[in-house]
Design a protein around this motif. Sequence first.
Motif, PDB file in Angstrom:
ATOM      1  N   ASN A  59       0.813  -1.223   0.000  1.00 30.58           N
ATOM      2  CA  ASN A  59       0.000   0.000   0.000  1.00 30.58           C
ATOM      3  C   ASN A  59       0.842   1.266   0.000  1.00 30.58           C
ATOM      4  OD1 ASN A  59       0.897  -0.543   2.637  1.00 30.58           O
ATOM      5  ND2 ASN A  59      -0.798   0.582   3.550  1.00 30.58           N
ATOM      6  N   ASP A  60       2.171   1.143   0.190  1.00 26.21           N
ATOM      7  CA  ASP A  60       3.028   2.329   0.213  1.00 26.21           C
ATOM      8  C   ASP A  60       4.284   2.207  -0.631  1.00 26.21           C
ATOM      9  OD1 ASP A  60       4.177   0.392   1.818  1.00 26.21           O
ATOM     10  OD2 ASP A  60       4.923   1.820   3.311  1.00 26.21           O
ATOM     11  N   MET A  61       4.521   1.043  -1.250  1.00 26.99           N
ATOM     12  CA  MET A  61       5.751   0.887  -2.023  1.00 26.99           C
ATOM     13  C   MET A  61       5.641  -0.289  -2.987  1.00 26.99           C
ATOM     14  SD  MET A  61       8.321  -0.697   0.858  1.00 26.99           S
ATOM     15  CE  MET A  61       8.090  -2.349   1.509  1.00 26.99           C
ATOM     16  N   LEU A  62       6.566  -0.319  -3.951  1.00 22.13           N
ATOM     17  CA  LEU A  62       6.687  -1.409  -4.910  1.00 22.13           C
ATOM     18  C   LEU A  62       8.049  -2.047  -4.708  1.00 22.13           C
ATOM     19  CD1 LEU A  62       5.297  -2.770  -7.409  1.00 22.13           C
ATOM     20  CD2 LEU A  62       6.664  -1.212  -8.826  1.00 22.13           C
ATOM     21  N   VAL A  63       8.065  -3.380  -4.573  1.00 24.87           N
ATOM     22  CA  VAL A  63       9.306  -4.122  -4.358  1.00 24.87           C
ATOM     23  C   VAL A  63       9.461  -5.132  -5.495  1.00 24.87           C
ATOM     24  CG1 VAL A  63      10.549  -5.700  -2.827  1.00 24.87           C
ATOM     25  CG2 VAL A  63       9.144  -3.864  -1.857  1.00 24.87           C
ATOM     26  N   TYR A  64      10.663  -5.238  -6.053  1.00 25.03           N
ATOM     27  CA  TYR A  64      10.880  -6.253  -7.076  1.00 25.03           C
ATOM     28  C   TYR A  64      12.290  -6.818  -6.974  1.00 25.03           C
ATOM     29  CZ  TYR A  64      13.409  -2.817 -10.010  1.00 25.03           C
ATOM     30  OH  TYR A  64      14.311  -1.903 -10.498  1.00 25.03           O
ATOM     31  N   GLY A  65      12.506  -7.950  -7.636  1.00 24.58           N
ATOM     32  CA  GLY A  65      13.815  -8.583  -7.597  1.00 24.58           C
ATOM     33  C   GLY A  65      13.951  -9.656  -8.661  1.00 24.58           C
ATOM     34  N   SER A  66      15.160 -10.174  -8.799  1.00 27.35           N
ATOM     35  CA  SER A  66      15.447 -11.237  -9.756  1.00 27.35           C
ATOM     36  C   SER A  66      14.953 -12.576  -9.219  1.00 27.35           C
ATOM     37  CB  SER A  66      16.959 -11.317 -10.019  1.00 27.35           C
ATOM     38  OG  SER A  66      17.452 -10.069 -10.455  1.00 27.35           O
ATOM     39  N   ILE A  67      14.591 -13.476 -10.126  1.00 22.24           N
ATOM     40  CA  ILE A  67      14.033 -14.774  -9.752  1.00 22.24           C
ATOM     41  C   ILE A  67      15.113 -15.846  -9.834  1.00 22.24           C
ATOM     42  CG2 ILE A  67      12.285 -16.509 -10.320  1.00 22.24           C
ATOM     43  CD1 ILE A  67      10.698 -14.234 -11.679  1.00 22.24           C
ATOM     44  N   ILE A  68      15.234 -16.640  -8.772  1.00 20.01           N
ATOM     45  CA  ILE A  68      16.161 -17.772  -8.758  1.00 20.01           C
ATOM     46  C   ILE A  68      15.464 -18.969  -8.133  1.00 20.01           C
ATOM     47  CG2 ILE A  68      18.250 -16.365  -8.664  1.00 20.01           C
ATOM     48  CD1 ILE A  68      18.371 -16.827  -5.678  1.00 20.01           C
ATOM     49  N   PRO A  81       9.278   3.816  -3.354  1.00 21.77           N
ATOM     50  CA  PRO A  81       8.106   4.409  -2.712  1.00 21.77           C
ATOM     51  C   PRO A  81       7.046   4.762  -3.753  1.00 21.77           C
ATOM     52  CG  PRO A  81      10.143   5.436  -1.936  1.00 21.77           C
ATOM     53  CD  PRO A  81      10.507   4.604  -3.125  1.00 21.77           C
ATOM     54  N   LEU A  82       5.789   4.472  -3.463  1.00 17.29           N
ATOM     55  CA  LEU A  82       4.726   4.733  -4.428  1.00 17.29           C
ATOM     56  C   LEU A  82       4.540   6.218  -4.705  1.00 17.29           C
ATOM     57  CD1 LEU A  82       1.881   2.162  -3.618  1.00 17.29           C
ATOM     58  CD2 LEU A  82       3.555   2.122  -5.472  1.00 17.29           C
ATOM     59  N   GLU A  83       4.888   7.084  -3.751  1.00 13.91           N
ATOM     60  CA  GLU A  83       4.749   8.524  -3.989  1.00 13.91           C
ATOM     61  C   GLU A  83       5.590   8.987  -5.166  1.00 13.91           C
ATOM     62  OE1 GLU A  83       5.656   7.220  -0.992  1.00 13.91           O
ATOM     63  OE2 GLU A  83       5.024   8.509   0.668  1.00 13.91           O
ATOM     64  N   ASP A  84       6.695   8.264  -5.449  1.00 15.75           N
ATOM     65  CA  ASP A  84       7.648   8.695  -6.462  1.00 15.75           C
ATOM     66  C   ASP A  84       7.419   8.057  -7.824  1.00 15.75           C
ATOM     67  OD1 ASP A  84       8.879  10.205  -4.506  1.00 15.75           O
ATOM     68  OD2 ASP A  84      10.327   8.648  -3.997  1.00 15.75           O
ATOM     69  N   ARG A 103       7.998   5.215 -14.215  1.00 17.17           N
ATOM     70  CA  ARG A 103       8.999   6.267 -14.032  1.00 17.17           C
ATOM     71  C   ARG A 103       9.199   6.522 -12.542  1.00 17.17           C
ATOM     72  NH1 ARG A 103       6.078   9.002 -18.302  1.00 17.17           N
ATOM     73  NH2 ARG A 103       7.310   9.130 -20.217  1.00 17.17           N
ATOM     74  N   THR A 104      10.465   6.695 -12.141  1.00 16.71           N
ATOM     75  CA  THR A 104      10.799   7.120 -10.787  1.00 16.71           C
ATOM     76  C   THR A 104      11.935   8.127 -10.899  1.00 16.71           C
ATOM     77  OG1 THR A 104      12.618   5.617 -10.140  1.00 16.71           O
ATOM     78  CG2 THR A 104      10.390   4.703 -10.122  1.00 16.71           C
ATOM     79  N   PRO A 105      12.191   8.923  -9.866  1.00 15.40           N
ATOM     80  CA  PRO A 105      13.290   9.890  -9.947  1.00 15.40           C
ATOM     81  C   PRO A 105      14.645   9.243 -10.199  1.00 15.40           C
ATOM     82  CG  PRO A 105      11.821  10.440  -8.137  1.00 15.40           C
ATOM     83  CD  PRO A 105      11.393   9.096  -8.640  1.00 15.40           C
ATOM     84  N   ARG A 106      14.864   8.036  -9.679  1.00 16.85           N
ATOM     85  CA  ARG A 106      16.187   7.423  -9.757  1.00 16.85           C
ATOM     86  C   ARG A 106      16.332   6.443 -10.905  1.00 16.85           C
ATOM     87  NH1 ARG A 106      18.365   5.883  -3.854  1.00 16.85           N
ATOM     88  NH2 ARG A 106      20.285   5.958  -5.068  1.00 16.85           N
ATOM     89  N   CYS A 129      -3.489   2.861  -4.866  1.00 16.65           N
ATOM     90  CA  CYS A 129      -2.676   2.928  -3.644  1.00 16.65           C
ATOM     91  C   CYS A 129      -1.925   4.253  -3.574  1.00 16.65           C
ATOM     92  CB  CYS A 129      -1.693   1.764  -3.610  1.00 16.65           C
ATOM     93  SG  CYS A 129      -2.429   0.153  -3.291  1.00 16.65           S
ATOM     94  N   GLN A 130      -1.367   4.692  -4.696  1.00 15.56           N
ATOM     95  CA  GLN A 130      -0.630   5.949  -4.715  1.00 15.56           C
ATOM     96  C   GLN A 130      -1.533   7.124  -4.391  1.00 15.56           C
ATOM     97  OE1 GLN A 130       0.496   7.800  -8.467  1.00 15.56           O
ATOM     98  NE2 GLN A 130       2.615   7.954  -7.746  1.00 15.56           N
ATOM     99  N   SER A 131      -2.734   7.140  -4.975  1.00 12.42           N
ATOM    100  CA  SER A 131      -3.670   8.239  -4.737  1.00 12.42           C
ATOM    101  C   SER A 131      -4.037   8.330  -3.262  1.00 12.42           C
ATOM    102  CB  SER A 131      -4.927   8.043  -5.584  1.00 12.42           C
ATOM    103  OG  SER A 131      -5.884   9.043  -5.308  1.00 12.42           O
ATOM    104  N   ARG A 132      -4.331   7.182  -2.653  1.00 11.71           N
ATOM    105  CA  ARG A 132      -4.689   7.183  -1.235  1.00 11.71           C
ATOM    106  C   ARG A 132      -3.506   7.610  -0.367  1.00 11.71           C
ATOM    107  NH1 ARG A 132      -7.059   2.725  -1.153  1.00 11.71           N
ATOM    108  NH2 ARG A 132      -9.215   3.456  -1.018  1.00 11.71           N
TER     109      ARG A 132
END
Length: 275
Positions: A59-68, A81-84, A103-106, A129-132
């Motif tokens: 509800n406040d962020m997106l997390v991702y990673g490589s699959i093994i 962070p979802l705000e970004d 898109r994100t700043p980084r 989620c971002q809007s809320r």
Amino acid sequence: MVDHLTFAEENRERIQAVENSFGPSGKPLYQPSRVLIGEGRLMKQSRRGPQPRVFFLFNDMLVYGSIILNGRWYKNQQIIPLEDIQLEDLEDGIKMRNQWLIRTPRKSFYVAAASCEEKRAWIEHMEECQSRLLQNSGRRPSSAFAVTWIPDQASAICMRCSKKFTVTQRRHHCRKCGFVVCGGCSKNRAVIGHIHPTKKLRVCTICHSGLLTKAQGTTRERGDSTGKMCSDEDEGEEYSEVEVEEQIEDHDPSRWMDSCSTYIYLKPEHLKPQT
């Protein structure tokens, strides 16, 4: 009250399962107010082409990673962070269908879902989620975003001097424009504030000149904003998914982890039950 406690316990188990799946290299994710909304696999466009990645929407962020390990373990954890985040829906490409731009700043990158329905679900849930989140925090969304990198295979020559890439003439990426360039055209370093406020990043000659001109026109030129000359060996992929050794023997996957690729929408309300 019982429903509230049951959801809180199930949500805690889900988040801890995500933590464990990244092994000792992952960062702690659980917070009392954090809710795991959904999870699934997406194809992510990297500099070497589309690659499968696991994504977890909170509800406040997106997390991702490589699959093994058959999708039961993950590495190279990335947290946004979802705000970004800014999303842009896209038409189907030649190599990637059901795609959109994150898109994100980084860092900015393309992702694609297995179906149009999954794509719509990801986008709608992320935007909701971002809007809320923005409404509750009173923050404004970010206005500066990193460019998307042009994939390595998109150009056989430097996009600045037109020299052909070879085993010794390596490809690099300008962090300002995203172009594929040779080492000679990307020797300079400069600070790009929305990507990293203090670290000097690789930029091509044209972008470096533009950054210098802008800095000189607004304020006295500072030593840490002129960029520096350095060799190819100094380059680091600041936000690339680096190959690292994982220590996962002592971590047991939870019953909440699912090896299928379909997006799993865990909580339709996006909220904990009200007391």
